[in-house]
Design an enzyme around this catalytic site. Sequence first.
Site, PDB file in Angstrom:
ATOM      1  N   ASP A   1       7.447  -8.410  -4.180  1.00 26.97           N
ATOM      2  CA  ASP A   1       6.297  -8.857  -3.403  1.00 26.97           C
ATOM      3  C   ASP A   1       5.107  -8.004  -3.843  1.00 26.97           C
ATOM      4  O   ASP A   1       4.995  -6.845  -3.470  1.00 26.97           O
ATOM      5  CB  ASP A   1       6.581  -8.684  -1.911  1.00 26.97           C
ATOM      6  CG  ASP A   1       5.421  -9.096  -1.029  1.00 26.97           C
ATOM      7  OD1 ASP A   1       4.351  -9.436  -1.568  1.00 26.97           O
ATOM      8  OD2 ASP A   1       5.569  -9.055   0.203  1.00 26.97           O
TER       9      ASP A   1
ATOM     10  N   ASN B   1       1.949  -8.682  -3.167  1.00 22.98           N
ATOM     11  CA  ASN B   1       0.836  -8.776  -2.233  1.00 22.98           C
ATOM     12  C   ASN B   1      -0.490  -9.032  -2.949  1.00 22.98           C
ATOM     13  O   ASN B   1      -1.527  -8.465  -2.609  1.00 22.98           O
ATOM     14  CB  ASN B   1       0.759  -7.522  -1.351  1.00 22.98           C
ATOM     15  CG  ASN B   1       1.584  -7.668  -0.084  1.00 22.98           C
ATOM     16  OD1 ASN B   1       1.530  -8.687   0.587  1.00 22.98           O
ATOM     17  ND2 ASN B   1       2.380  -6.646   0.221  1.00 22.98           N
TER      18      ASN B   1
ATOM     19  N   ASP C   1       9.086 -15.077   6.331  1.00 22.68           N
ATOM     20  CA  ASP C   1       7.909 -15.855   5.957  1.00 22.68           C
ATOM     21  C   ASP C   1       7.797 -16.024   4.442  1.00 22.68           C
ATOM     22  O   ASP C   1       6.872 -16.674   3.949  1.00 22.68           O
ATOM     23  CB  ASP C   1       6.619 -15.257   6.543  1.00 22.68           C
ATOM     24  CG  ASP C   1       6.557 -13.749   6.471  1.00 22.68           C
ATOM     25  OD1 ASP C   1       7.419 -13.138   5.824  1.00 22.68           O
ATOM     26  OD2 ASP C   1       5.638 -13.161   7.078  1.00 22.68           O
TER      27      ASP C   1
ATOM     28  N   ASN D   1      11.530 -11.205  -0.271  1.00 23.56           N
ATOM     29  CA  ASN D   1      11.072 -10.361   0.830  1.00 23.56           C
ATOM     30  C   ASN D   1      11.797 -10.841   2.079  1.00 23.56           C
ATOM     31  O   ASN D   1      11.455 -11.881   2.644  1.00 23.56           O
ATOM     32  CB  ASN D   1       9.551 -10.450   0.994  1.00 23.56           C
ATOM     33  CG  ASN D   1       9.037  -9.559   2.113  1.00 23.56           C
ATOM     34  OD1 ASN D   1       9.634  -9.474   3.180  1.00 23.56           O
ATOM     35  ND2 ASN D   1       7.910  -8.896   1.883  1.00 23.56           N
TER      36      ASN D   1
ATOM     37  N   TYR E   1       7.683  -3.411  -3.741  1.00 21.16           N
ATOM     38  CA  TYR E   1       6.963  -3.934  -2.579  1.00 21.16           C
ATOM     39  C   TYR E   1       5.591  -3.275  -2.567  1.00 21.16           C
ATOM     40  O   TYR E   1       5.407  -2.189  -2.032  1.00 21.16           O
ATOM     41  CB  TYR E   1       7.748  -3.639  -1.299  1.00 21.16           C
ATOM     42  CG  TYR E   1       7.080  -4.131  -0.039  1.00 21.16           C
ATOM     43  CD1 TYR E   1       6.469  -5.375   0.017  1.00 21.16           C
ATOM     44  CD2 TYR E   1       7.075  -3.343   1.112  1.00 21.16           C
ATOM     45  CE1 TYR E   1       5.858  -5.821   1.179  1.00 21.16           C
ATOM     46  CE2 TYR E   1       6.474  -3.779   2.276  1.00 21.16           C
ATOM     47  CZ  TYR E   1       5.869  -5.019   2.309  1.00 21.16           C
ATOM     48  OH  TYR E   1       5.264  -5.455   3.459  1.00 21.16           O
TER      49      TYR E   1
END
Length: 263
Positions: free
Chosen positions: A150, A152, A250, A10, A109
């Site tokens: 990613d 999440n 991040d 990411n 994503y």
Amino acid sequence: MDTLKIATFNINGIRSRLPLLLTWLGRERPDVVCLQELKAPDAAFPITEIAQAGYGALWHGQSSWNGVAILARDMEPLEIRRGLPGDPGDKQSRYLEAAVHGVIVASLYLPNGNPQPGPKFDYKLAWFERFIAHAQALWRSGHPVVLAGDYNVVPTDADIYSTRSWQKDALLQPESRACFKRLLAQGWTDALRAHFGNERIYTFWDYFRQHWQRDAGLRIDHLLLSQAVAGELVDAGVDRWVRGEEKASDHAPAWVSIRRPTQ
């Protein structure tokens, strides 16, 4: 041994972090890279610089947020699918699928879902359901497949430094974790967990409260391997050094190394 290194990263803004991306590509030389959160429209994708680094690319951009890409070293990835099936009205750029080096690779994503409850969390779960359905079709194909991105989702409490300040976050909600568990139940291998066992390993450290400096991380970037790939797993890891660079994302890149499929 002839191996294939497949990574997910990411990038959190490809234009602002392009120097870091190019540094990482030059140092680690992954064969395939799945990027998320490009935060750039298609016309702003830095294909010239990426091609000069030795990579072909596919990308599915969007202004200001979202956006995914697949890079392939010394070749052009062959596009299979742009966008997740199941909702023609969904215009968010979150899924890209391609054939690369004999493997079907997806860069995804998954929606963050915050704040929850609310429409963003509802969208996260609806997207997850569509993804589970599509992943099932890929699994049944029998092809070598890597679902990288990613997600999440923090799968378990062992994948976060502490749950104390995250109890209300969409990444840890029972519904999010249940979806990830159902996905794995199809047969997919969670490569990082399979490789590292019970060892704590993180892929994300947010910018607040010195989380990087304190190693207060989360594991939300995952590489899921189909049966045809899981048996060929050689190595896996997280390039933590990238997170420590100036103006870093991040997230840090996570990767697997597999025995290269016979063509």
